[in-house]
Design a protein around this motif. Structure first.
Motif, PDB file in Angstrom:
ATOM      1  N   GLY A  19      -6.070   6.288  10.789  1.00  0.00           N
ATOM      2  CA  GLY A  19      -7.459   6.671  10.979  1.00  0.00           C
ATOM      3  C   GLY A  19      -8.208   6.945   9.693  1.00  0.00           C
ATOM      4  N   GLU A  20      -7.522   6.872   8.567  1.00  0.00           N
ATOM      5  CA  GLU A  20      -8.136   7.083   7.265  1.00  0.00           C
ATOM      6  C   GLU A  20      -7.482   6.149   6.242  1.00  0.00           C
ATOM      7  N   LEU A  21      -8.217   5.902   5.155  1.00  0.00           N
ATOM      8  CA  LEU A  21      -7.669   5.075   4.086  1.00  0.00           C
ATOM      9  C   LEU A  21      -6.569   5.831   3.357  1.00  0.00           C
ATOM     10  N   ARG A  22      -5.410   5.200   3.196  1.00  0.00           N
ATOM     11  CA  ARG A  22      -4.301   5.765   2.431  1.00  0.00           C
ATOM     12  C   ARG A  22      -3.932   4.770   1.341  1.00  0.00           C
ATOM     13  N   ARG A  23      -3.993   5.192   0.111  1.00  0.00           N
ATOM     14  CA  ARG A  23      -3.708   4.312  -1.000  1.00  0.00           C
ATOM     15  C   ARG A  23      -2.202   4.054  -1.143  1.00  0.00           C
ATOM     16  N   THR A  24      -1.858   2.797  -1.432  1.00  0.00           N
ATOM     17  CA  THR A  24      -0.465   2.407  -1.622  1.00  0.00           C
ATOM     18  C   THR A  24      -0.204   2.147  -3.098  1.00  0.00           C
ATOM     19  N   HIS A  25       1.055   2.281  -3.484  1.00  0.00           N
ATOM     20  CA  HIS A  25       1.477   2.039  -4.866  1.00  0.00           C
ATOM     21  C   HIS A  25       2.712   1.144  -4.822  1.00  0.00           C
ATOM     22  N   ALA A  26       2.676   0.047  -5.582  1.00  0.00           N
ATOM     23  CA  ALA A  26       3.729  -0.968  -5.508  1.00  0.00           C
ATOM     24  C   ALA A  26       4.641  -0.951  -6.719  1.00  0.00           C
ATOM     25  N   ALA A  27       5.858  -1.449  -6.516  1.00  0.00           N
ATOM     26  CA  ALA A  27       6.819  -1.560  -7.618  1.00  0.00           C
ATOM     27  C   ALA A  27       6.383  -2.604  -8.632  1.00  0.00           C
ATOM     28  N   GLY A  28       5.687  -3.646  -8.167  1.00  0.00           N
ATOM     29  CA  GLY A  28       5.241  -4.712  -9.063  1.00  0.00           C
ATOM     30  C   GLY A  28       3.999  -5.385  -8.529  1.00  0.00           C
ATOM     31  N   ARG A  29       3.084  -5.705  -9.433  1.00  0.00           N
ATOM     32  CA  ARG A  29       1.844  -6.379  -9.045  1.00  0.00           C
ATOM     33  C   ARG A  29       2.059  -7.884  -9.098  1.00  0.00           C
ATOM     34  N   THR A  30       2.589  -8.448  -8.042  1.00  0.00           N
ATOM     35  CA  THR A  30       2.829  -9.885  -8.016  1.00  0.00           C
ATOM     36  C   THR A  30       1.508 -10.637  -8.154  1.00  0.00           C
ATOM     37  N   ASP A  31       1.560 -11.781  -8.839  1.00  0.00           N
ATOM     38  CA  ASP A  31       0.366 -12.582  -9.098  1.00  0.00           C
ATOM     39  C   ASP A  31      -0.036 -13.410  -7.887  1.00  0.00           C
ATOM     40  N   ARG A  32      -1.181 -14.050  -8.021  1.00  0.00           N
ATOM     41  CA  ARG A  32      -1.687 -14.967  -7.000  1.00  0.00           C
ATOM     42  C   ARG A  32      -0.623 -16.012  -6.662  1.00  0.00           C
ATOM     43  N   GLY A  33      -0.334 -16.161  -5.381  1.00  0.00           N
ATOM     44  CA  GLY A  33       0.601 -17.178  -4.930  1.00  0.00           C
ATOM     45  C   GLY A  33       2.067 -16.807  -4.977  1.00  0.00           C
ATOM     46  N   VAL A  34       2.400 -15.651  -5.585  1.00  0.00           N
ATOM     47  CA  VAL A  34       3.800 -15.222  -5.679  1.00  0.00           C
ATOM     48  C   VAL A  34       4.211 -14.551  -4.366  1.00  0.00           C
ATOM     49  N   HIS A  35       5.419 -14.844  -3.929  1.00  0.00           N
ATOM     50  CA  HIS A  35       5.929 -14.324  -2.662  1.00  0.00           C
ATOM     51  C   HIS A  35       6.816 -13.102  -2.900  1.00  0.00           C
ATOM     52  N   ALA A  36       7.218 -12.468  -1.810  1.00  0.00           N
ATOM     53  CA  ALA A  36       8.133 -11.332  -1.914  1.00  0.00           C
ATOM     54  C   ALA A  36       9.006 -11.251  -0.672  1.00  0.00           C
ATOM     55  N   THR A  37      10.256 -10.895  -0.890  1.00  0.00           N
ATOM     56  CA  THR A  37      11.154 -10.541   0.212  1.00  0.00           C
ATOM     57  C   THR A  37      11.602  -9.096   0.086  1.00  0.00           C
ATOM     58  N   GLY A  38      11.316  -8.477  -1.078  1.00  0.00           N
ATOM     59  CA  GLY A  38      11.773  -7.107  -1.303  1.00  0.00           C
ATOM     60  C   GLY A  38      10.797  -6.273  -2.111  1.00  0.00           C
ATOM     61  N   GLN A  39       9.498  -6.511  -1.939  1.00  0.00           N
ATOM     62  CA  GLN A  39       8.508  -5.658  -2.598  1.00  0.00           C
ATOM     63  C   GLN A  39       8.610  -4.244  -2.046  1.00  0.00           C
ATOM     64  N   VAL A  40       8.534  -3.246  -2.902  1.00  0.00           N
ATOM     65  CA  VAL A  40       8.619  -1.846  -2.478  1.00  0.00           C
ATOM     66  C   VAL A  40       7.300  -1.152  -2.805  1.00  0.00           C
ATOM     67  N   ILE A  41       6.791  -0.409  -1.830  1.00  0.00           N
ATOM     68  CA  ILE A  41       5.593   0.393  -2.045  1.00  0.00           C
ATOM     69  C   ILE A  41       5.851   1.804  -1.542  1.00  0.00           C
ATOM     70  N   HIS A  42       4.998   2.741  -1.965  1.00  0.00           N
ATOM     71  CA  HIS A  42       5.034   4.053  -1.330  1.00  0.00           C
ATOM     72  C   HIS A  42       3.624   4.441  -0.911  1.00  0.00           C
ATOM     73  N   VAL A  43       3.563   5.275   0.113  1.00  0.00           N
ATOM     74  CA  VAL A  43       2.291   5.740   0.636  1.00  0.00           C
ATOM     75  C   VAL A  43       2.499   7.108   1.272  1.00  0.00           C
ATOM     76  N   ASP A  44       1.515   7.978   1.160  1.00  0.00           N
ATOM     77  CA  ASP A  44       1.564   9.306   1.770  1.00  0.00           C
ATOM     78  C   ASP A  44       0.779   9.293   3.072  1.00  0.00           C
ATOM     79  N   LEU A  45       1.422   9.677   4.175  1.00  0.00           N
ATOM     80  CA  LEU A  45       0.801   9.651   5.498  1.00  0.00           C
ATOM     81  C   LEU A  45       0.757  11.053   6.103  1.00  0.00           C
TER      82      LEU A  45
END
Length: 252
Positions: A40-66
């Motif tokens: 119900g509100e915007l929650r900012r996320t933080h990622a382990a890596g800023r993948t570039d345009r077109g780059v894929h991920a199978t194990g990207q890690v982020i954290h977020v406070d809910l």
């Protein structure tokens, strides 16, 4: 507020990279829209890596406070229910973590996979997910060249002009290439691991190694290019199609 560690998978083909964009086309934008829908509100996320345009991920890690009191399974199901309609992103794992955890700064190492195929026919089923080169590649010579890149070096030669890292010195702990039988036929896979990477470092290295694979460069040419610490000595930069963020390692 509870801090959550989320492991994501996504197809980066039509995204402008991980980072939030003004037009909303970043992977981060898609994930935060799903989180807003359930919180119900915007929650900012933080990622382990800023993948570039077109780059894929199978194990990207982020954290977020809910704020809501979520059970891990319910949180995963709720996010994936929304993501199905928002974009090709999936939450593979959910874990409650202490407030001291940070997806980027707590990471001990990151692992990437680069996929390429050497064949003349154009791609169909794997279009956008693997780099096709039309010349046969000598994987043994590519590995010989990659060995020069292992360890701690000044990687200025393989550093993109727009890289914002404070130092070009990085330590590669793994760089393994092998030919494997993929789902749709033979392919070459490269596994690369380091604590962190420079902007487009993996793509710069893989494009250069492909020059070795087709016989235009010798393995020693890669060594000399590395030691030159000169971006002009880098070979062609490989496209983003074949690059995947596969692993982020933590001491938890």
């Amino acid at each position: 507020m509870q801090r959550w560690k989320l492991t994501l998978e996504y197809d980066g083909t039509n995204f402008a990279g991980w980072q939030s964009q003004s037009d909303g086309k970043g992977v981060q934008d898609t994930v935060e829209r799903a989180i807003m829908a359930i919180e119900g509100e915007l929650r900012r996320t933080h990622a382990a890596g800023r993948t570039d345009r077109g780059v894929h991920a199978t194990g990207q890690v982020i954290h977020v406070d809910l704020a809501k009191n979520w059970a891990p399974f319910r949180l995963q199901e709720a996010l994936n229910a929304w993501l199905r309609d928002l974009g090709p992103v999936s939450v593979r794992e959910v874990e409650a973590v202490p407030d001291s955890f940070h997806a980027r700064f707590s990471a001990q190492a990151r692992g990437y996979l680069f996929r390429m195929v050497d064949r003349r026919p154009p791609l169909t089923l794997e279009l956008g997910r693997v780099w096709r080169v039309s010349q046969d590649q000598d994987v043994d010579r590519m590995q010989e060249a990659a060995n020069y890149l292992l360890g701690t070096h000044d990687f200025t030669t393989f550093r993109d002009a727009d890289c914002q890292a404070k130092s070009p010195i990085k330590t590669l702990s793994r760089f393994e290439l092998r030919r494997v039988e993929g789902v749709f036929g033979p392919e070459i896979q490269a596994r690369v691991q380091a604590r962190s990477f420079l902007h487009r470092q993996v793509r710069s290295m893989m494009g250069t190694l492909s020059e070795v694979g087709r016989g235009k460069w010798s393995p020693e040419d890669v060594r000399d290019a590395l030691e030159a610490r000169d971006r002009k000595r880098c070979g062609p930069v490989a496209p983003s199609d074949g690059l995947y963020l596969t692993d982020v390692f933590y001491d938890l």
